[in-house]
Design an enzyme around this catalytic site. Structure first.
Site, PDB file in Angstrom:
ATOM      1  CD  GLU A 275      -2.427  -7.007   5.229  1.00  0.00           C
ATOM      2  OE1 GLU A 275      -3.057  -5.961   5.412  1.00  0.00           O
ATOM      3  OE2 GLU A 275      -1.672  -7.177   4.233  1.00  0.00           O
TER       4      GLU A 275
ATOM      5  CG  HIS B 156      -4.027  -4.211   2.613  1.00  0.00           C
ATOM      6  ND1 HIS B 156      -3.243  -3.776   3.670  1.00  0.00           N
ATOM      7  CD2 HIS B 156      -4.548  -3.096   2.053  1.00  0.00           C
ATOM      8  CE1 HIS B 156      -3.304  -2.455   3.741  1.00  0.00           C
ATOM      9  NE2 HIS B 156      -4.091  -2.016   2.774  1.00  0.00           N
TER      10      HIS B 156
ATOM     11  CB  CYS C 155      -0.968  -0.043   1.186  1.00  0.00           C
ATOM     12  SG  CYS C 155      -2.369   1.099   1.029  1.00  0.00           S
TER      13      CYS C 155
END
Length: 886
Positions: A381, A379, A285
Site C-alpha cells: 500500500e 508494504h 510486515c
C-alpha cells in the site's frame, strides 16, 4: 496543454511559502550507546528521551513515516538533507467507503524523536496547516537539526541499529549516559501498546467481510481494503479469531513495531486457523512474520533493517498480479526478518527475496497445500513509496470473493480471480460517455491505469520500431557486405583464369636465340589466337561477371553498376583484348561497390534516425495531450449507500457537485426518469441538467471557495454589471424557466430556496455563474480534443502502411536522392498482431523485445500461448493519494 496550470491559478495564494519564524537556538545532542555524540539545535518539544536510533532513506512522505506505528519508540534519522518544506496537512477524514478517519497513517506522531540535517522554517503546500516544528511540539516530540545525518547513517550502517538518547537544553552538555541507562524498546511488547483495545468496523456495507488483526496497522492498509469494497472489522492483535472466523470471508494481518517474538500468542492461534480454515489469509510486515512463525520459520534481528521507499525485491513465484522473475520496487520499514532455511516447511515456499541482502521478503502456501495464504515483508500500500505491488490487495479480495461464491453456490468449477480479476473498487462515473442510463458491464479504468496503459503501449510501439529499424539496418549492411565479397571473389577468379598474352614477349634473350623448349611449344601449339577470338573471349568474361552480379544484387544497385562500370571501362578492355588491364578493371569495380555500399548504408541510417525523431515527437505530443485531457476520472455511483455529504467532482478544480446517493436505488418511474437524465449527448448537458434539478449545487457559495472566489467576483463585475433585474437577464431567466422539464425543476428549486435561504438575485447569480463555468470548461475540453485529433491526423502509422507497398524500394542514384526517398513501410510499421488494446494489454505488461516508458501498476496475467488473457484489473486512482499528499 496549459489547462491544468490555468485551473490551479486560484489556488496559488495558498501555495505561497509560510514563514513560521526562526528557530530558537536551543542546544541539543544525540548520544549513542556506543559512545558517539552529535550536536545540533533543538526543534519541537524541549525534552530529552531515549529510544532506538534508526535511519530512513525515503526522500518524501516524512509525515507518513512519522505517523507510521512501526516506528514506535524509535529515534528516526532522515537521510534526506531538507525535511519539512511542504509542511503538515490537516489530519482528519470521514469514515466511509473511501476513508478511515485520518489523512496520514495514524492520529499522531509515533516515533520517539526526529533528527534531520536541515529543518525547513518555511513550508509551502496548499494543504499544509502547520510546520513540522509546531507539529512536533504539539505532540511532545523532540527534534534535532543542524547535525551531520550522513555521518550518523554511515555509523549505523556499519555498527547496526544503536540505542540512543536525544538530550535537549542543559542535558545536551551533560556526559553520555552509562550503558545500562539506555532504554531498549524492542525488549517491550510495543504491539500491545499500539494495537486497538476493542473491535470496530469500517465500511459495514461492503460486499465481503474481512477480519483484520491489528498489530499496529497503517491507515492506508485499512483504506486500501475499504476502497475495494470490503467490510472491515479491526480486532486486537491477540483476539481469539478462531471463535468468530466463520463470520468472515478472509483474514488480514497488519504491520506493527518491535520484536515479532512478543506476538507468539497470535502465531499459535494462527497455526490453528491455518490448519482448520481454508479461506484466504494475507499478512504484511509484522503480519508476514507472524505467518512465518505459524508455519514453523524463525525470525531474526537484522543489522540495521530496511527502511525506505526504494527496496528491490525479486518474485520467486507467480500469484495473481505478481509474476515470477520480475523485480518490484517496494516501501519497507522493519528491523526483523524470517530466516531462509532449507528445506522450507512443508506446504510453503519463498515468494519474494530482497535483491540487496537476500533476506526473505515474502512467503506463500504451495498450490498442492490447498491453502491461499500470502505474507510479504514490504508494504504494497506504500504511503509513501512506489505502487508496484498495490494490486496484491485486489488479488487477495478477489480470492475471498471467489471462495465465498464457491461456498454459497456449492460449485468447484470457478476460475480463480487470481488469473481472471474481478471488479473490486467502487464504480466510477465517466462524464465523457453519458449516452445511456444502463450501467456498463465492465468498470472504468482508474487514472493511474489509463496513464500507465497509454504510455506502456507507446513504449512497446517505440521498442518495436527501434528493433525493426535496427534489424533493417543490420540486414542492409549484411546484404551489401555479401555482395561486395561475392564481387571480389568473381574478380579474383577472372584474374586467375585469364591466360597471359604471349605473342609479343616483353623480354627477349640477349643473344636473340630461342630455347629448345620454347621452340617445341611453338611447333605444337599456336602462340596466339586470332584477334576475333580474343575479342569474343573478353566479352564473354565481362558478361559472365555481370550476369552473376545481377542475380545477387538488388535491382537499383544492378542498374547503377551496369551503367557506371560499363562507362568507366577503358577502351583497351573493349577493343584490344590482347591488352586487358585487369588491375584497372578490379580497381574500378571495387571503387563503385564501395560508393554504392556507402550510399545504401547512409540511406538506412537516415531511415532509422527519421523514425526515431518522428516517434519521439509523437510520444511527446501524446504525453502532453494525455496529461491535459485525462486529469481526473470522477467517481461513479457507489455500490453501497454513501454518506449524505458525498460529492461528485466534475473533473475540474472549479466547483463541486452534490451527488444524490438515492439515485442508485431508484425503481420504476423514478429509475426511468433517472435513465432519461443520464441519456444526454454531452458532458456539459449532463452537468446543466444536474444544476437545474439539484438545489444543493446552488446552495454552494462560490465566494466560500477560494478556488472560485476570484473568478466569481470577476464574472459579477463584467457580466452582471447591469444587475439581475435588467431586461437582458430577465429575458434569459424567462427562457430558462420555459424549458421543459428542466425549467420546471429549476422553478421548483427557486421556490424552495427563495427567500428561505437566499434572495432571488443571489439565486440567479449563482445559477448563471455555474452555467458560465460549465461553458468555459466545455470550450477548453473541445480545444484539447481538437488538438488530439489534429495530432492523430498529422501522424498515422496505419496510413503509411496502406500508402506504401512493401515492394516499393527507392533507387538512390546519389546521396541527395537517397535523403529524400520514401521510408520503407516494412521498416517502421508495428505488427498488427502485436498492437496492444485496452482489453488485451495490462499496463504493467512488458515485452522481452521492447521496453516500457512508464509503468506504475500491475496488470492481469497474460497467457498468449493458451489463447487466454485476463480482463484488465481495476485499481484505484488515488490509492496513495490521500496519504502521499505532497
Amino acid at each position: 496543454m496549459f489547462t491544468r496550470h490555468l485551473l490551479a491559478v486560484p489556488r496559488i495564494s495558498r501555495g505561497f511559502a509560510t514563514h513560521t519564524g526562526p528557530l530558537v537556538a536551543v542546544p541539543a545532542a544525540l548520544h549513542l550507546k556506543t559512545g558517539q555524540s552529535f550536536n545540533g539545535r533543538s526543534f519541537g518539544a524541549p525534552k530529552s528521551i531515549y529510544g532506538e536510533t534508526v535511519f530512513s532513506t525515503s526522500i518524501t512522505s516524512y509525515t507518513e513515516s512519522m505517523t507510521d506505528p512501526s516506528y514506535r519508540g524509535q529515534i528516526l534519522v532522515f537521510t534526506t538533507p531538507l525535511i519539512g518544506n511542504y509542511g503538515v496537512p490537516h489530519n482528519s477524514a470521514p469514515f466511509d467507503s473511501q476513508d478511515v478517519g485520518v489523512v496520514l497513517e495514524s492520529q499522531g506522531i509515533q516515533c520517539a524523536a526526529v533528527i534531520v540535517g536541515d529543518v525547513a522554517e518555511k513550508f509551502s503546500h496548499h494543504k499544509a496547516v502547520e510546520s513540522i516544528a509546531s507539529w512536533c511540539k504539539r505532540y511532545d516530540i523532540p527534534g534535532i537539526t543542524g547535525v551531520d545525518t550522513r555521518a550518523i547513517t554511515r555509523l549505523l550502517r556499519d555498527q547496526g541499529t544503536t540505542l540512543g538518547r536525544v538530550a535537549v537544553g542543559a542535558d545536551a552538555s551533560a556526559p553520555v549516559p552509562a550503558a545500562h541507562e539506555f532504554w531498549d524498546p524492542s525488549a517491550e511488547n510495543l504491539v500491545d501498546q499500539i494495537s486497538t483495545k476493542e473491535p470496530y468496523e469500517l465500511n459495514p456495507s461492503g460486499s465481503i467481510r474481512i477480519a483484520v488483526l491489528d498489530f499496529g496497522a497503517k491507515a492506508n492498509i485499512l483504506r486500501s481494503l475499504v476502497r475495494r469494497g470490503a467490510a472491515v472489522t479491526v480486532l486486537p492483535w491477540n483476539y481469539d479469531f478462531n471463535a468468530v472466523r466463520d463470520q468472515f470471508d478472509g483474514l488480514f494481518l497488519t504491520n506493527g513495531p518491535g520484536d515479532p517474538t512478543h506476538c507468539m500468542e497470535a502465531a499459535l492461534k494462527l497455526r490453528t486457523t491455518l490448519a482448520e480454515w481454508d479461506k484466504p489469509v494475507f499478512g504484511i510486515c509484522m503480519g508476514h512474520q507472524v505467518i512465518g512463525m505459524a508455519a514453523g520459520l524463525d525470525a531474526y534481528r537484522m543489522t540495521f533493517g530496511n527502511r525506505g521507499h526504494n527496496q528491490p525485491v525479486l518474485a520467486l513465484a507467480s500469484a495473481g498480479s505478481i509474476k515470477a522473475g520480475r523485480v518490484y520496487v517496494t516501501s519497507q520499514n522493519h528491523q526483523y526478518a524470517l530466516k531462509l532455511q532449507d528445506p522450507f516447511p512443508q506446504g510453503w515456499e519463498p515468494f519474494f527475496i530482497n535483491c540487496n541482502d537476500s533476506s526473505v521478503e515474502g512467503i506463500k502456501s504451495t498450490t498442492d497445500s490447498g491453502k491461499k495464504v500470502w505474507g510479504v515483508q514490504f508494504h504494497p500500500e506504500s504511503a509513501g513509496g512506489p505502487l508496484d505491488t498495490i494490486e496484491m490487495f485486489t488479488d487477495f479480495l478477489n480470492e475471498c470473493r471467489a471462495h465465498k461464491f464457491m461456498t454459497e453456490s456449492g460449485s468447484d468449477n470457478v476460475v480463480s480471480p487470481m488469473t481472471t480479476p474481478q471488479t473490486t473498487m467502487n464504480s466510477f462515473l465517466d462524464p465523457y460517455d453519458l449516452t445511456s442510463g444502463t450501467p456498463p458491464q465492465q468498470s472504468e479504468q482508474s487514472l493511474n491505469e489509463e496513464v500507465s496503459q497509454v504510455f506502456g503501449q507507446l513504449g512497446r510501439f517505440w521498442g518495436d520500431v527501434r528493433k525493426q529499424g535496427q534489424s533493417a539496418f543490420d540486414a542492409a549492411r549484411k546484404d551489401i557486405g555479401g555482395v561486395v565479397s561475392q564481387a571480389q571473389q568473381e574478380i579474383s577468379k577472372l584474374t586467375a583464369e585469364t591466360p597471359k598474352p604471349t605473342d609479343t614477349p616483353e623480354f627477349a634473350p640477349a643473344d636473340g636465340a630461342q630455347p629448345a623448349a620454347e621452340s617445341s611449344d611453338e611447333s605444337a601449339t599456336p602462340r596466339t589466337a586470332s584477334p576475333s577470338a580474343q575479342t569474343a573471349s573478353s566479352s564473354t568474361g565481362v558478361q559472365n561477371i555481370f550476369s552473376r552480379l545481377q542475380s545477387a544484387l538488388p535491382p537499383n544497385i544492378v542498374s547503377t553498376v551496369q551503367s557506371t562500370v560499363q562507362s568507366r571501362l577503358p577502351d583497351s578492355m573493349k577493343n584490344e583484348s590482347g591488352r586487358i588491364d585487369l588491375t584497372q578493371m578490379r580497381t574500378s569495380l571495387t571503387a563503385e561497390f564501395q560508393r554504392v555500399q556507402g550510399v545504401t548504408r547512409v540511406q538506412a541510417e537516415e531511415y532509422v534516425q527519421k523514425s526515431e525523431a518522428l516517434l519521439r515527437e509523437a510520444m511527446k505530443e501524446a504525453g502532453e495531450v494525455l496529461r491535459d485531457a485525462v486529469k481526473v476520472i470522477p467517481p461513479e455511483e457507489a455500490q453501497s449507500t454513501p454518506a449524505p455529504n458525498n460529492m461528485l467532482w466534475d473533473g475540474t478544480d472549479m466547483w463541486m457537485m452534490p451527488f444524490d446517493s438515492a439515485d442508485s436505488s431508484a425503481k420504476g418511474k423514478d429509475k426511468a426518469a433517472r435513465d432519461t437524465q443520464l441519456a444526454v449527448a454531452t458532458r456539459a448537458e449532463s452537468l446543466l441538467k444536474r444544476l437545474k434539478q439539484n438545489s444543493e449545487i446552488i446552495k454552494l457559495d462560490p465566494e466560500a471557495d477560494a478556488a472560485s472566489k476570484e473568478l466569481y467576483n470577476q464574472w459579477l463585475t463584467t457580466s452582471m454589471k447591469d444587475g439581475i433585474e435588467s431586461e437582458s437577464w430577465a429575458t434569459k431567466i424567462s427562457s430558462v424557466l420555459d424549458e421543459s422539464p428542466d425549467g420546471q425543476a429549476l422553478k421548483a428549486n427557486q421556490d424552495l430556496l427563495v427567500p428561505a435561504e437566499m434572495t432571488r438575485e443571489t439565486f440567479w447569480q449563482r445559477y448563471f455563474f455555474r452555467v458560465h463555468q460549465i461553458e468555459q470548461e466545455e470550450e477548453k475540453r473541445k480545444a484539447l480534443l481538437q488538438r488530439s485529433a489534429e495530432s492523430e491526423e498529422d501522424f498515422s502509422w496505419e496510413d503509411e502502411d496502406e500508402s506504401t507497398p512493401p515492394a516499393a524500394v527507392p533507387k538512390p542514384a546519389d546521396a541527395s536522392a537517397s535523403s529524400s526517398a520514401p521510408e520503407p513501410s516494412q521498416t517502421l510499421s508495428a505488427p498488427p498482431s502485436e498492437t496492444p488494446t485496452p482489453a488485451t494489454t495490462s499496463p504493467r505488461e512488458s515485452s522481452e523485445e521492447s521496453y516500457d516508458v512508464v509503468s506504475s501498476d500491475n496488470g492481469a496475467a497474460a497467457a498468449a500461448a493458451a489463447g487466454k488473457r485476463g480482463d484488465k484489473k481495476t485499481g484505484e486512482s488515488d490509492d496513495g493519494g490521500d496519504s502521499d499528499w505532497e
